[in-house]
Enzyme design. Structure first.
Site, mmCIF file in Angstrom:
data_model
loop_
_atom_site.group_PDB
_atom_site.id
_atom_site.type_symbol
_atom_site.label_atom_id
_atom_site.label_comp_id
_atom_site.label_asym_id
_atom_site.label_seq_id
_atom_site.Cartn_x
_atom_site.Cartn_y
_atom_site.Cartn_z
ATOM 1 C CG ASP A 81 11.861 35.290 -9.610
ATOM 2 O OD1 ASP A 81 12.933 34.701 -9.705
ATOM 3 O OD2 ASP A 81 11.114 35.536 -10.571
ATOM 4 C CG ASP A 104 8.418 36.972 -12.733
ATOM 5 O OD1 ASP A 104 9.413 36.369 -13.176
ATOM 6 O OD2 ASP A 104 8.474 38.133 -12.297
ATOM 7 C CG ASP A 135 11.451 32.150 -13.551
ATOM 8 O OD1 ASP A 135 12.683 32.058 -13.484
ATOM 9 O OD2 ASP A 135 10.826 33.191 -13.316
#
EC number: 7.2.2.10
Length: 1143
Positions: free
Chosen positions: A473, A794, A798
């Site tokens: 990310d 997070d 996801d």
């Protein structure tokens, strides 16, 4: 859904007699009432609340709590609630007692064989045949022994039993400490999980276990609900209840339609407030846990046979969860949005499941099978040869007749042969291997906690060492996640820094402050710094914090605006989700009209704008041409500076025609743009170096983000993910999908294989894109080796990608419960550098196991050959059963402790990852194993056949039964142990390094064990006497033994000089499972296969596996447990029938 908070008050309560009935502790509801209330759903539940309490506020009154202020934070009151309504804690399964573990350790087949042999030996030693017949039985009891020696026949049997007890206690103690460590890990995870409640009108983060009935809890996107409750007020709340019901559709919750929220379910959208009505064992999940508590095993068996879906929860998962790190309250495994229980199981059957077997596990299983079979064959041959030799010599050559009174004497001989055979097997079977794996993993997991890696599944630690790709990310992992507005476009002006409030028209300023303050989660706020001189604390969503900070920078305050329009006065909220990429809030103006505020990704929201505010705060038309102009002149330059652009807009609706609020596309359209702001999220200073280390270690880092392509590219360049002049791809989600899908819109692996090798940045990606990319890389068979992929995430969105990855990293600070639930490792500091540490530890685990194998296999080869040839030539093993057990203890238990606890070094990051296919025992290791075996065998056979001449002592060969221990055989035993001790130092290096002492003092455990073993060896030789078949040695003899031992180190240097590349004849061993071995039948989870595996195991082909299974049952987290039981057992049975023994 308008006045949601007040909607329930419109019910007309019937007069109730119960109101007068006082309940326990002065509360207006009993535990039973609340439990029965929580079993209802939808309209039924509303009706029950209406009849019994009037409305939710009535329920709050009965529970003595305030819907807005929450409970008073009074310790006595909280304690009283815990006593009456229970604690929010589900007691985990009782750990096994030490005695149970001892009993389990005794189940080892090899040990049982030894026990039987020892008991038979003991029984026979007490039987003395009549003295005068002894001549007729041959020279079996002759020799120079006196009365005392004949009496001592029982010692060998007793010593074997004692050794068995030692091995059992050591194994049980290891299991016990492992279990204890694991419980520690569980409680650590329990403390990590916090939930937001309102007490005394203040928002507090309390540990989940501290929640009580009557608490007012804030529920938001991404939460895993820790208790049952009734919704007081909600905004666009949608819940995934699949973990309880198996239904994958998200359930919409509202105070006036379905207010029941259940523990263990996930919030997929929206936010709200609930009053907690049931906790711990009284919550819905807790009730199911209790039902499964006693009969977990039986339930699981039934569950496997008839895979019925009607159960509220998959019981095997539940049982596994009990042992999982998150035992107290992270009650349910994540069910991804794609399907309920049944579909998941179907998927498991058809696809190769995630982590079908950890890379190391697959290689070890294969290797152990081969060694186990070889050992079994050798031991059987040894026994057969000994028996035949004895029978032929006694009855054919000497021509004796079998006399009845001689039977016990002959049987004693056969027992002795049997014991020698078993000893060969004990030494050949590497039962220390699972111990080494477990110790190494447990040690690493403990140390990784200090490096901010909280490992939830043990095997993830080792898999990480093989990682070849990391999909990371951007926000919070590569960047600091402390966002600030640095540029803005307001009233036709592009400000490169924060404008002075006086530069803005009051109308624009007022609209901007209201749009930001109201259209953001009320839980997001900026608090004063904790320490003087520190930065203000950002609480909640970081993008919203940046906007609120912008309001404060403009010398305005958001709090008065929120107090003027509290959360329950918001008319309608469209919360942010990954599809909308925007958030909108509707409020009712004093004149009855409505105003909608909206904020979101600029390129998405600007398409919905038809007007914009000019410098005087008046509306000006905003045509597509203007928009393109703005993108070129304002948004792209901001993005190229690495800024994230957010558009803020509004729209007014007249009072007389209220729109259909459910038709979101019409409502959020025809907007007026107030401002576009550029938010900076600086790259963490340590990230570029960490990424450089990854790239040097052969790991490709890819950035997958929801941000726009220009911002993503700018950040990727700052991090060092992309370098100018390199051949790489940066794609947006749409373009990525266009390239990988065919005309029918289906994903094709061949197309994906053309994209992913060069892809470095995937921008504007949806959760599905991330999942597709991860799955595509893992399934790809192009390139030299199969990819092992790690993913960081997070958000709730996801979840699927984290679950699919070989190793999923969730963020400990910014991560949602859903993400943590789907992950294998939690980064407690949300920092990319911690991932590099995880790679280092993972590689270290792999190397530790290889070091142990190199050492163990050398001992195995030597001991087996010595016992075998010695037995065949001299009818007696030079190494006695008890001595073999001591050697086994050194090389199994102690060596696994010493070599498995080597700390990692930076040099581990200088080599490429091993990948899935590289063999466990490399050519270099095979060279070391065979090289050292040659040295040791040469020394031992020299001592065995000419040692007595060299030392001028009596020969120990062909000694009669029960003869006293000879110096000759003691020297052989002592030399053997000395060589192992020095070879243990050699085994510290597996890549052919010359300096084997490098960093030896950084591992105190290693030094302690080597010196400790040496000390115990002195005691055994000098004072062990008959039980250990040892005779005390002189100083000179000791020095010779040491000299030969030190020779191992010199010989190690000689071996290192031989180039491995010249030794083409050496074979590698312990390859990963090949693709062709993964047939569908093997992966189907059927009872028959497990029975088949059991049958194979009973045939004693792999004694080792029992040990592995035993240790891992305690050692590992649930996914690994299921893996061992359902995947490895059938694979081993298959392996037994198909593999040939390694030559």
């Amino acid at each position: 859904m308008g006045d949601m908070a007040n909607s329930s008050i419109e019910f007309h309560p019937k007069p109730q007699q119960q109101r007068e009935v006082p309940h326990v502790g002065g509360f207006g509801c009993t535990l039973a009432e609340l439990r029965s209330l929580m079993e209802l759903r939808g309209a039924e539940a509303l009706q029950k609340i209406q009849e019994a309490y009037g409305d939710v506020s009535g329920l709050c009154r009965r529970l003595k709590t305030s819907p807005t202020e929450g409970l008073a934070d009074n310790t006595n009151d909280l304690e009283k609630r815990r006593q009456i309504y229970g604690q929010n804690f589900i007691p985990p399964k009782q750990p096994k007692t030490f005695l149970q573990l001892v009993w389990e350790a005794l189940q080892d087949v090899t040990l049982i064989i030894l026990e039987v042999a020892a008991i038979v030996s003991l029984g026979l030693s007490f039987y003395a045949p009549p003295g005068e017949e002894s001549e007729a039985c041959g020279n079996v009891s002759g020799g120079a022994e006196d009365e005392g020696e004949a009496e001592a026949g029982w010692i060998e049997g007793a010593a074997i039993l004692l050794s068995v007890i030692c091995v059992v206690l050591v194994t049980a103690f290891n299991d016990w400490s492992k279990e204890k460590q694991f419980r520690g890990l569980q409680s650590r995870i329990e403390q990590e999980q916090k939930f937001t409640v309102i007490r005394n009108g203040q928002l507090l983060q309390v540990p989940v276990a501290a929640l009580v009935v009557g608490d007012i809890a804030q529920v938001k996107y991404g939460d895993l609900l820790p208790a049952d409750g009734v919704l007081i007020q909600g905004n666009d709340l949608k819940i995934d209840e699949s973990s309880l019901t198996g239904e994958s559709d998200h359930v919409r919750k509202s105070a006036d339609k379905d207010p029941m929220l259940l523990s263990g379910t996930h919030v997929m959208e929206g936010s709200g407030r609930m009053v907690v009505t049931a906790v711990g064992v009284n919550s819905q999940t807790g009730i199911i846990f209790t039902l499964l508590g006693a009969g977990g095993e039986e339930e699981e068996k039934k569950d496997k046979k008839g895979k019925q879906q009607d159960g509220a929860m998959d019981s095997s998962q539940t049982r596994a969860k009990k042992q999982d790190g998150a035992v107290a309250m992270e009650m349910q495994p994540l069910k991804s949005a794609e399907g309920g229980e049944m579909e998941e199981r179907e998927k498991k059957k058809t696809n190769v499941p995630k982590k079908e077997k950890s890379v190391l596990q697959g290689k070890l299983t294969k290797l152990a099978v081969q060694i186990g079979k070889a050992g079994l064959v050798m031991s059987a041959i040894t026994v057969i040869i000994l028996v035949l030799y004895f029978v032929i010599e006694t009855f054919v050559v000497d021509g004796r007749v079998w006399l009845a009174e001689c039977t016990p004497v002959y049987v004693q001989y056969f027992v002795k042969f049997f014991i020698i055979g078993v000893t060969v097997l004990v030494v050949a079977v590497p039962e220390g291997l699972p111990l080494a794996v477990t110790i190494s993993l447990a040690y690493s997991v403990k140390k990784m906690m200090k490096d901010n890696n909280l490992v939830r599944h043990l095997d993830a630690c080792e898999t990480m060492g093989n990682a070849t790709a990391i999909c990371s990310d951007k926000t919070g992992t590569l960047t600091t996640n402390r966002m600030t507005v640095v540029q803005s476009y307001l009233g036709d002006t592009h400000y490169k820094e924060i404008p002075a409030p006086s530069a803005l028209t009051p109308k624009i300023l007022d609209l901007l402050v209201h749009a930001i303050s109201i259209n953001s989660a009320y839980t997001t706020k900026i608090l004063p710094p904790e320490k003087e001189g520190a930065l203000p604390r950002q609480v909640g969503n970081k993008t919203e914090c940046a906007l609120l900070g912008f309001v404060l920078d403009l010398k305005r305050d958001f709090q008065p605006v929120r107090e003027q329009i509290p959360e329950d006065k918001l008319y309608k909220v469209y919360t942010f989700n990954s599809v909308r990429k925007s958030m909108s809030t509707v409020i009712r103006m004093p004149d009855g009209s409505f105003r909608l505020f909206s904020k979101g990704a600029s390129e998405i929201l600007l398409k919905k704008c038809t007007n914009i505010l000019n410098s005087n705060g008046e509306l000006r038309g905003f045509r597509p041409r203007d928009r393109d102009d703005m993108v070129k002149k304002i948004i792209e330059p901001m993005a190229c500076d690495g800024l994230r652009t957010i558009c803020i807009a509004y729209r007014d609706f007249p009072a007389n025609q209220e729109p259909d609020w459910d038709n979101e596309n019409d409502v959020v359209g025809d907007l007026t743009c107030i401002a576009v702001v550029g938010i900076e999220d600086p790259v963490r200073p340590e990230v570029p170096e960490a990424i450089r280390k990854c790239q040097r270690a052969g790991i490709t880092v890819r950035m997958v983000t929801g941000d726009n392509i220009n911002t993503a590219r700018a950040i990727a360049a700052k991090c060092g993910i992309i370098h100018p002049g390199e051949d790489f791809l940066c794609l947006e989600g749409k373009e990525f999908n266009r390239r990988i899908r065919n005309e029918k819109g289906e994903i094709e692996q061949e197309r994906l294989d053309k994209v992913w090798p060069k892809l470095r940045v995937l921008a504007r990606s949806s959760p599905t894109d991330k999942h597709t990319l991860v799955k595509g890389i893992i399934d790809s068979t192009t390139g030299e080796q199969r990819q092992v992929v790690a993913v960081t995430g997070d958000g709730t969105n996801d979840g699927p990608a984290l679950k699919k990855a070989d190793v999923g990293f969730a963020m400990g600070i910014a991560g949602t419960d859903v993400a943590k639930e789907a992950s294998d490792i939690i980064l407690t500091d949300d920092n990319f550098t911690s991932i590099v540490k995880a790679v280092m530890w993972g590689r270290n685990v792999y190397d530790s196991i290889s070091k142990f194998l190199q050492f163990q296999l050398t001992v195995n080869v030597v001991a087996v050959i010595v016992a075998f040839t010695g037995a065949c030539i001299t009818q007696d093993s030079p190494l006695k059963a008890v001595q073999m057990l001591w050697v086994n203890l050194i090389m199994d238990t102690f060596a696994s402790l010493a070599l498995a606890t080597e700390p990692p070094t930076e040099s581990l990051l200088l080599r490429k990852p091993y990948g899935r296919d590289k063999p466990l025992i490399s050519r270099t290791m095979m060279k070391n194993i065979l090289g050292h075996a040659v040295y040791q065998l040469t020394i031992i056979f020299t001592l065995l056949f000419v040692g007595e001449l060299f030392f001028d002592i009596d020969s120990g060969r062909n000694a009669p039964l029960h003869s006293p221990p000879s110096e000759h055989y003691t020297i052989i035993f002592n030399t053997f142990v000395m060589m192992q001790l020095f070879n243990e130092i050699n085994a510290r290096k597996i890549h052919g390094e010359r300096n084997v002492f490098d960093g030896i003092f950084s591992n105190p455990i290693f030094c302690t064990i080597v010196l400790g073993t040496f000390g115990i060896q002195i005691v055994i030789v000098q004072f062990g006497g008959k039980p250990f078949s040892c005779s005390p040695l002189s100083t000179e003899q000791w020095l010779w033994c040491l000299f030969v031992g030190v020779g191992e180190l010199v010989w190690g240097q000689v071996i290192a000089t031989i180039p491995t590349s010249q030794l083409k004849c050496l074979k590698e061993a312990g390859h990963g499972p090949g693709k062709d071995e993964m047939t569908d039948e093997e992966l189907a989870e059927g009872e028959e296969e497990i029975d088949h595996a059991e049958r194979e195991l009973r045939r004693g082909q792999i004694l080792w596996f029992r040990g592995l299974n035993r240790i891992q049952t305690q050692a590992t987290a649930p996914r690994f447990l299921d893996l061992v039981n359902h995947k490895i057992a059938p694979r081993i049975s298959e392996a037994c029938t198909t593999f040939s023994v390694t030559k």
